[in-house]
Scaffold this active site. Structure first.
Site: not given
Ligand SMILES: Cc1ncc(C[n+]2csc(CCOP(=O)(O)OP(=O)(O)O)c2C)c(N)n1
Ligand SMILES: Cc1ncc(C[n+]2csc(CCOP(=O)(O)OP(=O)(O)O)c2C)c(N)n1
Ligand SMILES: [Mg+2]
Ligand SMILES: [Mg+2]
Lengths: 337, 409, 337, 409
Positions: C29, C60, C85-86, C88, C129
């Site tokens: 991204e 993701e 954090d992203y 998952f 974050h």
């Protein structure tokens, strides 16, 4: 008291919950009309209606997200993930949302619910029907993680879980749904009817979250186990004649440090067991905490008895599984060290 | 190899820094042209609405066509006032962030109508599941500004106890769900919430907002799938502000004609509306809310707008798009358009507008003073340090009790 | 040799990889034209073309799944997840697919690729974050997990990671992208230019996966750290005057048990540090393994210095973070025990 | 509360056990009626194809209309032979599973055309990413049957070393990707693979299959989004066999008209075809492959069929659907239909058919004998026990070396 197997006990717990509280709803893939692939929700749709026990689309993130939204509105959802292996598509909703709703809203919203999933191996399920992913969830603040090992606890813990008001990941050892297992691959299935914890009251009762139970007293070593392995540990103690004290943890997050420490301080020797791959499994947490808590009482290294660091194999399942014999060897190692 | 020719297709934005944006080729349905079916129609009847553009305010700022919600001048002025306040608040907070008063900020410049008009068209008790860019809802719902600021500067009165990044508001009393930093997670949650409303037999519905970029997330699909299967009374808003940080809407949209058109694949009523047209946003929301309350299920609304400023205080948009793009954007500025509409109706004038701006500026300045009297992130006071151990569970277990001791608080 | 910060070193690594091998592709991204929100891929699209360095939709799972598919066809993808954090939403593709392609196909297909993600806290990022989710990935057989702590290693490890042929989760401590950090909240930013490991060769080189480095020799205790905390540990040793031996793990899966055991057998006292919440973090694995490996050498309980079991708080970040002072206290505790 | 009246909508199947299924109301487009646009058309031109039904074999088993791929009798007989083999193989394996020779099995009864015709319409080098129900592809691609069986009984010659459940085949040589037990994960992977083909400038494309139920997964959305954005040369097949274990297709589909229609929301060419019509599946696949090879991107194909038997050896379908549903299903049986077509053309007869079945049965029986000579799951020999530590990584690290020692192998 009627004899129940774990499936019947879970079914009874959900029946009790649905009956007592109209805010309880239950859903999952095949959980409605069919009653779940393991039959845990059998007949409940028929009894309580289409909008209380229902099928979901095959999207685990949707299942968890729906549970969060419903809980925010005051419902008390029990969501079924068909196999623990399939919880990963839902893990963002669980880790980043469900577990944190109370915290990030400073208590303005909550997400009390239960996510149930058949868990663990020993059923020739191969790598996608055998996983024990409890370690992931014990690492997440805000979640409670429960693994019952018998029908009585399964029912009492499930009721306590939903009534706790906070999210609970509830893993069900499917190997022992229908009977305890001694960890010897070819032993014929035993029935819960002959097990003390196979007697299950019909009505409402709870088994307290966060409390472990000494299921066998002993002096030679402490064995920490949960789920299927509780029974394998017991069989190993009997078979080997080692006087092990065996603790059934029941709740992994938060685990019962008091009961654990008391036993370890007595025996000074510990085996911690898990079916999951070794590295960074939940046994590591237990070992790390115990060596801190009971350092001066320890007389031998804490032994981690675990699955290997490989995906769960299909044909060689018993080479992966912590069998009774591996358990006995582990007990021997710690007692003789 | 580095000839810029891709062997698979990678969409590029129409314009990059240095280009002269030109949107004259954009074929947007004229305001007033879209028919307004009954809110109870089958979703098939919304096909053209999903690729068209529901608009009410025409290029002369007159309200035209079937979607005109026929709002009183009073309501329009209220909407204008909320939008002006939103913009002034955003400006001020940005400045304060630059001065180090808060760690982070996100403006909604140019997108005020999307939040304000929708909030006004909903009932105050309808539960909203916003993203981080619908602060307008809070103004429309009468949230105390001092409280909003106390959250943004994470001080002792922050209703979130300093736990969340600025602009990630929560306000249960105002039926405003807790905003997530994780994109898109609110869509299935809103569907679940809406199902629970229906389950309880209540009139309440849910509405949620995500950005164009976020439609790509799995949770977009999760939310729409749930809503389609269970006919949940929920409104899914896609705020197409054309940018997702640096990536143009065409990275998420690919070859789809519009974001609204995605709803048709789920059998959901789907409408694209002019997001910079207060009346159109109001009307589309009203339609969707009515539909939901009638038990006809969810609507996907794409609100076509433009992100007028940076994504957040962490990026510089001149690095990836022309500075002039917002000015050239044909759907203009929602505040300016509503203002001109009211002026055209003789219900507003430049003086009153200037005065409104002054008032709002004064309100914001005064509110900030008060907010600051409760502390700031860097100078404190903050919420008590031990509060970090609260609300993890209803009751802290031994781990949290010990950890609090370890920290010595 | 030029001085680089970690971002520049990563950028240089990717430049080298793209230059040498046309099968290397990079995506994420905002990773294309914009060069990533932290600028790690800055100017690479311009240099190598739209189809080698490109933006992805915000999904993701799609990013990870695309990497698996591309790797199966022989490409060597480096996928960026914008913040750890992203990760998952991608975890099912990573845990159930990427990590197992080689195993379940018995070597017929492989999924060699790198998933990069800015990681860790200390930047006022709040709970979405700031996460350090490394423990999850170290629990997954088939994955390698890497966390560099300086520019030199960042480049050499990233090149080694992609060249390993197996999937690597590559977590980048964003707190120290632009300079080392001593764990004292208000210290002004230092520059990598003044740090020995800020000197980074322009061309191709590797830092071996699976090897830790003793970054400070000492006798009083062993400190195991990775990422940001390596520097905090060093600052704590200096500030407290405690003669700590500090080991930068670099690779967490597989971690370098030899280097660790050697040090622990010498000092007998250990602090293991992580920023992540305490329960079931990676420090637990280290503590569990060390007490097994070095039981008889240990003179004090292994101290786990960790984040608390709460979501990463925003305003009270420094109450959560293992600061220099908490580090010093931990060292004191183990040396005095 | 338990009056069966839901306060939100929960779809129920048209028929449950005990009901008399009646599909006469089903309004399916007639074979031959759908026009066949050029494979290079814009996706918009496929709108009607996405809600219609591409069919070639009419109720008299004649090939009609624009989609007739005009295959030679030889090719048709080959297809018939693969389908017959697939069915006989499935039957045999089920029996063996019941006898305890393997842990698990999944049949593809009634869905043979979906796999076989597609595989024949693709090039043998096109990479397929199937689900667990397209074993027909392997027969069409000439996979050694003994090898397939050795996998299913997890013996010493299982090319997957006993690591996977039966029917979760992998066959790299035959461009057959490793099947996952996790639903839907193959869609974004296939998109990535296809992009890599385009990247390398090769003619190769990718094709993937999932079930109707699996369209609800986030990875369905991930795959289609990637394909739309990057115009990946991939074919996405949705095998709508109307059941996902016990849940009817309407649980995943909700109020959407067809699964194919979902593709339109991504700007992808989308076609629903009669999945029990060998010629229609062949023609639709051929069309999509041509489109992909021309650089026009992905196609979503819904193949409408019926799961003729249980989901797997773990469920009993009579518990959730009428026994007679398969018989009543108007699109019939793909084998019977192709057989009758060939007979109608005088290219086949009952005798030859009976002989084919005999041959195939003999082949399967003989193959199983041979397979069993390499061991079975329960009696061994299996792959060497130490092989469980191989292929986790290219080279085992210290953990695996020690663990192997611990196990003593
Ligand atoms: C799951 C997840 N992935 C990535 C991010 C990082 N991120 C934050 S905002 C953003 C762009 C969102 O764009 P859009 O959905 O269009 O909303 P907008 O900001 O334009 O309102 C990204 C990629 C995130 N917050 N969550
Ligand atoms: C991620 C995931 N969730 C759930 C399952 C359990 N499961 C296996 S097959 C199946 C039904 C799939 O139905 P469908 O997609 O229609 O395919 P079909 O079996 O009909 O071919 C389910 C729920 C799984 N394998 N993976
Ligand atoms: Mg946007
Ligand atoms: Mg199906």
């Amino acid at each position: 008291m009627p004899a129940m197997n774990i499936i019947q006990a879970l079914n009874s717990a959900m029946d009790v919950l649905l009956e007592r509280d109209p805010d309880v709803v239950i859903f999952g893939e095949d959980a409605g009309y069919f009653g779940g692939v393991f039959k845990a929700t059998d007949k409940l749709q028929d009894k309580y209606g289409l909008d209380r026990v229902f099928d979901t689309p095959i999207n685990e993130a949707a299942i968890a997200g729906m549970a969060v939204g419903m809980a925010a509105k005051g419902l008390k959802p029990i969501a079924e993930i068909q196999f623990a292996d399939y919880i990963f598509p839902a893990i963002d909703q669980i880790v980043s949302e469900m577990s944190r709703i109370r915290y990030r809203s400073a208590g303005q919203f909550t997400a009390g619910c239960v996510v149930r999933a058949p868990w663990g191996g020993g059923i020739r399920g191969g790598q996608t029907h055998s996983m024990s992913p409890e370690a992931f969830f014990t690492h997440v603040p805000g979640l409670q993680v429960v693994v019952p090992s018998n029908p009585y606890d399964a029912k009492g813990l499930l009721i306590a879980a939903l009534e706790s008001g906070d999210p609970v990941i509830f893993f069900e050892p499917k190997r022992i749904y229908n009977g305890p297992f001694d960890g010897v691959p070819d032993t014929p299935l035993k029935s819960w009817a002959k097990h003390a914890k196979g007697e299950v009251p019909e009505g409402h009762y709870t088994v307290e979250l966060g409390k472990a139970e000494v299921v066998r007293e002993g002096e030679a070593c402490t064995v920490l186990a949960y789920g299927t392995l509780v029974h394998v540990a017991q069989a190993a103690a009997e078979a080997s004649g080692i006087d092990a004290e065996i603790i059934d943890l029941k709740t992994l997050a938060p685990y019962d440090i008091e009961t654990i420490a008391q036993s370890v301080n007595k025996t000074g020797r510990v085996v911690v067991a898990q079916e999951a791959p070794r590295t960074s499994g939940f046994a590591a947490e237990l070992a790390a905490q115990i060596q801190e808590e009971c350092f001066y009482a320890l007389e031998a290294p804490i032994f981690r008895l675990t699955g290997w660091d490989i995906p769960y194999p299909h044909a060689h399942e018993w080479a992966y599984f912590p069998t009774r014999d591996r358990f006995a060897r582990a007990m021997k190692t710690v007692t003789e060290a | 190899m580095s000839n810029g020719q891709s062997r698979f297709h990678v969409p590029t934005p129409p314009y990059r820094p240095g280009d002269e944006p030109d949107f004259t080729h954009l074929d947007l349905q004229k305001a007033g042209a879209a028919p307004r079916p009954d809110p109870a129609v089958g979703w098939e009847e919304t096909r053209d609405l999903a690729t068209g553009l529901v608009g009410v305010l025409d290029h002369n700022h007159q309200a035209v066509g079937a979607w005109n919600p026929e709002l009183s001048a009073e309501v329009l002025r209220e909407g204008l006032s909320h939008m002006v306040l939103t913009r002034i608040y955003d400006e001020r907070m940005l400045k304060l962030q630059r001065q180090g008063k808060m760690s982070f900020y996100m403006k909604s410049t140019g997108e005020e109508a999307v939040a304000v008009a929708a909030a006004m068209a909903l009932k105050p008790t309808d539960m909203v599941f916003p993203s981080y860019r619908q602060q307008g809802i809070l103004f429309a719902r009468g949230r105390n500004i001092v409280d909003m600021m106390c959250h943004c500067i994470s001080n002792s009165r922050d209703n979130l106890k300093g736990r969340q990044l600025p602009v990630h508001y929560t306000w249960a009393e105002g039926s405003f769900f807790t905003i997530s930093g994780n994109l898109g997670t609110q869509f299935p949650q809103a569907a679940g919430y809406a199902m629970a409303c229906a389950y309880k037999g209540e009139d309440q519905i849910a509405a949620s907002w995500i950005g164009d970029g976020t439609t790509a997330e799995g949770d977009f699909h999760a939310g729409l799938t749930l809503a389609s299967t269970y006919r949940a009374p929920v409104i899914f808003n896609v705020v197409n502000n054309q940018w997702a940080i640096s990536s143009n809407q065409n990275i998420a949209r690919g070859d789809a004609p519009t974001f609204a058109a995605k709803g048709l694949g789920y059998g959901l009523a789907s409408i694209r509306a002019d997001g910079n047209d207060f009346l159109a946003v109001y009307a589309a929301t009203q339609w969707a809310a009515e539909r939901a309350r009638q038990g006809k299920g969810a609507t996907l609304l794409e609100l076509f707008t433009y992100r007028g400023d940076a994504h957040s205080t962490s990026d510089d948009p001149t690095k990836y798009r022309p500075k002039t793009e917002f000015d050239r954007w044909p759907l203009g500025d929602p505040i300016e358009r509503l203002k001109q509409h009211l002026i055209g109706k003789d219900e507003w004038d430049e003086d009153r507008h200037a005065k409104l701006e002054e008032q709002m500026t004064a309100l914001v300045v005064k509110s900030y003073k008060e907010a600051e009297s409760h502390g700031t992130l860097h100078e404190g006071p903050l919420s008590p340090t031990e509060s970090i151990f609260e609300d993890v569970y209803a009751k802290p277990d031994w781990r949290l009790r010990r950890q609090r001791q370890d920290l010595g608080v």
